[in-house]
Design a protein around this motif. Sequence first.
Motif, PDB file in Angstrom:
ATOM      1  N   UNK A  99     -66.558   3.701   0.674  1.00 32.45           N
ATOM      2  CA  UNK A  99     -67.010   5.206   1.460  1.00 32.45           C
ATOM      3  C   UNK A  99     -67.591   5.832   0.351  1.00 32.45           C
ATOM      4  N   UNK A 100     -68.896   6.526   0.371  1.00 30.71           N
ATOM      5  CA  UNK A 100     -69.183   7.308  -0.488  1.00 30.71           C
ATOM      6  C   UNK A 100     -69.497   8.668  -0.031  1.00 30.71           C
ATOM      7  N   UNK A 101     -68.996   9.716  -0.546  1.00 32.77           N
ATOM      8  CA  UNK A 101     -69.019  11.158  -0.150  1.00 32.77           C
ATOM      9  C   UNK A 101     -70.200  11.725  -1.237  1.00 32.77           C
ATOM     10  N   UNK A 102     -70.810  12.861  -0.541  1.00 32.36           N
ATOM     11  CA  UNK A 102     -71.863  13.359  -1.266  1.00 32.36           C
ATOM     12  C   UNK A 102     -71.891  14.806  -0.568  1.00 32.36           C
ATOM     13  N   UNK A 103     -72.929  15.607  -1.089  1.00 29.14           N
ATOM     14  CA  UNK A 103     -73.094  16.936  -0.514  1.00 29.14           C
ATOM     15  C   UNK A 103     -74.288  16.772   0.573  1.00 29.14           C
ATOM     16  N   UNK A 105     -77.231  25.578  -6.051  1.00 33.01           N
ATOM     17  CA  UNK A 105     -76.239  25.857  -4.732  1.00 33.01           C
ATOM     18  C   UNK A 105     -76.210  24.649  -3.752  1.00 33.01           C
ATOM     19  N   UNK A 106     -75.159  24.289  -3.464  1.00 34.70           N
ATOM     20  CA  UNK A 106     -75.038  23.212  -2.290  1.00 34.70           C
ATOM     21  C   UNK A 106     -75.681  23.631  -1.106  1.00 34.70           C
ATOM     22  N   UNK A 107     -76.302  23.001  -0.341  1.00 28.45           N
ATOM     23  CA  UNK A 107     -76.621  23.310   0.978  1.00 28.45           C
ATOM     24  C   UNK A 107     -75.726  23.048   1.898  1.00 28.45           C
ATOM     25  N   UNK A 108     -74.858  22.076   1.917  1.00 32.11           N
ATOM     26  CA  UNK A 108     -73.752  21.884   2.872  1.00 32.11           C
ATOM     27  C   UNK A 108     -72.540  21.366   2.248  1.00 32.11           C
ATOM     28  N   UNK A 109     -71.597  21.186   2.953  1.00 33.37           N
ATOM     29  CA  UNK A 109     -70.373  20.630   2.530  1.00 33.37           C
ATOM     30  C   UNK A 109     -70.375  19.047   2.055  1.00 33.37           C
ATOM     31  N   UNK A 110     -69.135  18.681   1.357  1.00 30.47           N
ATOM     32  CA  UNK A 110     -68.932  17.301   0.937  1.00 30.47           C
ATOM     33  C   UNK A 110     -68.707  16.437   2.179  1.00 30.47           C
ATOM     34  N   UNK A 111     -69.320  15.493   2.506  1.00 35.10           N
ATOM     35  CA  UNK A 111     -68.998  14.699   3.580  1.00 35.10           C
ATOM     36  C   UNK A 111     -69.215  13.074   3.265  1.00 35.10           C
ATOM     37  N   UNK A 112     -68.769  12.261   3.892  1.00 35.59           N
ATOM     38  CA  UNK A 112     -69.134  10.874   3.734  1.00 35.59           C
ATOM     39  C   UNK A 112     -70.536  10.474   4.365  1.00 35.59           C
ATOM     40  N   UNK A 113     -71.436   9.432   3.549  1.00 41.64           N
ATOM     41  CA  UNK A 113     -72.394   9.188   4.008  1.00 41.64           C
ATOM     42  C   UNK A 113     -73.555  10.225   3.817  1.00 41.64           C
ATOM     43  N   UNK A 114     -73.509  11.373   3.193  1.00 43.11           N
ATOM     44  CA  UNK A 114     -74.405  12.426   2.863  1.00 43.11           C
ATOM     45  C   UNK A 114     -75.614  12.007   2.005  1.00 43.11           C
ATOM     46  N   UNK A 115     -75.479  10.911   1.350  1.00 40.63           N
ATOM     47  CA  UNK A 115     -76.664  10.641   0.356  1.00 40.63           C
ATOM     48  C   UNK A 115     -76.857   8.942   0.533  1.00 40.63           C
ATOM     49  N   UNK A 137     -75.749   6.573  -2.612  1.00 45.04           N
ATOM     50  CA  UNK A 137     -74.684   5.460  -2.105  1.00 45.04           C
ATOM     51  C   UNK A 137     -75.072   3.917  -2.460  1.00 45.04           C
ATOM     52  N   UNK A 138     -76.500   3.865  -2.180  1.00 44.10           N
ATOM     53  CA  UNK A 138     -76.874   2.375  -2.774  1.00 44.10           C
ATOM     54  C   UNK A 138     -76.877   2.384  -4.084  1.00 44.10           C
TER      55      UNK A 138
END
Length: 427
Positions: free
Chosen positions: A292-296, A308-318, A322-323
């Motif tokens: 499972x890949x976490x990203x911003x 600046x990060x736009x949003x939170x760290x979440x799984x599947x965010x990129x 991920x690929x």
Amino acid sequence: MAVLIIAGLDTGGGAGLKADIETVSTLGEHPLPVITSVTYQNPSEVRGYHTLPPEVVREELRAVKESFEIKAVKIGMVGGGEVAEAVDGETKGLLRVLDPVLASSTGAKLADSIESVKALIPGSIATPNVPEAEALSGLKIRSVNDMKEVAETIAEGLGAKAVVVKGGHLSYTDVLYWNGEFCEFSGKRVGGFTHGTGCAFSSALTTFLAKDFELPEAVEKAKRFVEGAIRFSKAETKAVNPLWELERDAHRWRARGELEGAVKEFVKLGERLSRHVPEVGTNFALVTPFNEVFAVKGRIVRYGETVKPVGPVEPGASDHLRRALLRTREFYPEVRAVLNLKYSEELVEKAKKLGLIVSFYDRREEPEEVKQAERGTMEWGIESAVKRVRERPDLVYHLGDWGKEPMVLVFGRSAAEVLEILHDLVR
């Protein structure tokens, strides 16, 4: 809530009571393990078994029955007929799920006779696999329709409350016969080890029934639980992993925390990083052992003279990172993190001077069939870059293509390692 488990001990740690205890515990209930037999086995073979005296099993059962409110019972390996009689006598009137264990997955005999198993079927929900169902019914199974006929035969002929014939040996479709009706539960082949699947399924089913799920829903949930246990099975035991949900959640928690901390450190680099942020933005990704890949979410963007990060760290965010990360891990499983930056010759040359392993791929060399395939470029590019240097790359770049911005990918064994490389590159 207590779930009574009656089964044998697998000294290899893959099936039996160990798998049962882990399953019931993972699903949030309290297991009461009662041992009937001790097997002498390892992941490769079953060398034999010893069945406990029936009076010992009977006293085990009486001890827990006197102290716990038992919602449901899972019965696995009983070994001998006298033990089966003791188990039957002490569990009558309770909601029972019977995994009719006749032999191990390697074919070793695990019951003194089929009659000792049949004695426990009346009033129980039986969960035989295809070979067990054939042995209990005397019929051959070659299709889902045959599974239905056998399930009905076992229920009506042997007095089972319900029968679930598991199709892992045939079509991955399970068949439930209950109250005169059939339900089918489709599935597909899942890569992984399958030793212990019968134990995990019957224990999961028992636990979901103890939670008051209706039988068809409990079967569905147990099937999906076991698919996960196979997918995330353990190589050291060559068996299913009933703890997969707990381990997955723990790794998610750790990954989120690790990446959130790394993003904060990334932002502190501020002005030094701003000019290295691509027009499409930067992202930072971290993978768990469960892939499972976490990203911003929304990426990291330029913000005035800083980032600046736009949003939170979440799984599947990129999907992009991920690929890239998953493809790299096919060659180097130790790689866990990646960050993308704007391409510059300065960055590439500095990376080489720092002694980093640098590689690249040329999108102009991309085969036409890959270009036409949806989402194939990244996988092809990473494979090309890895094969070009024949060792684990720290940095991979490409010079873009029509409508594609040139990019640099920085890889590491952790988010912290990527940050260390980044610090050196922008110092």
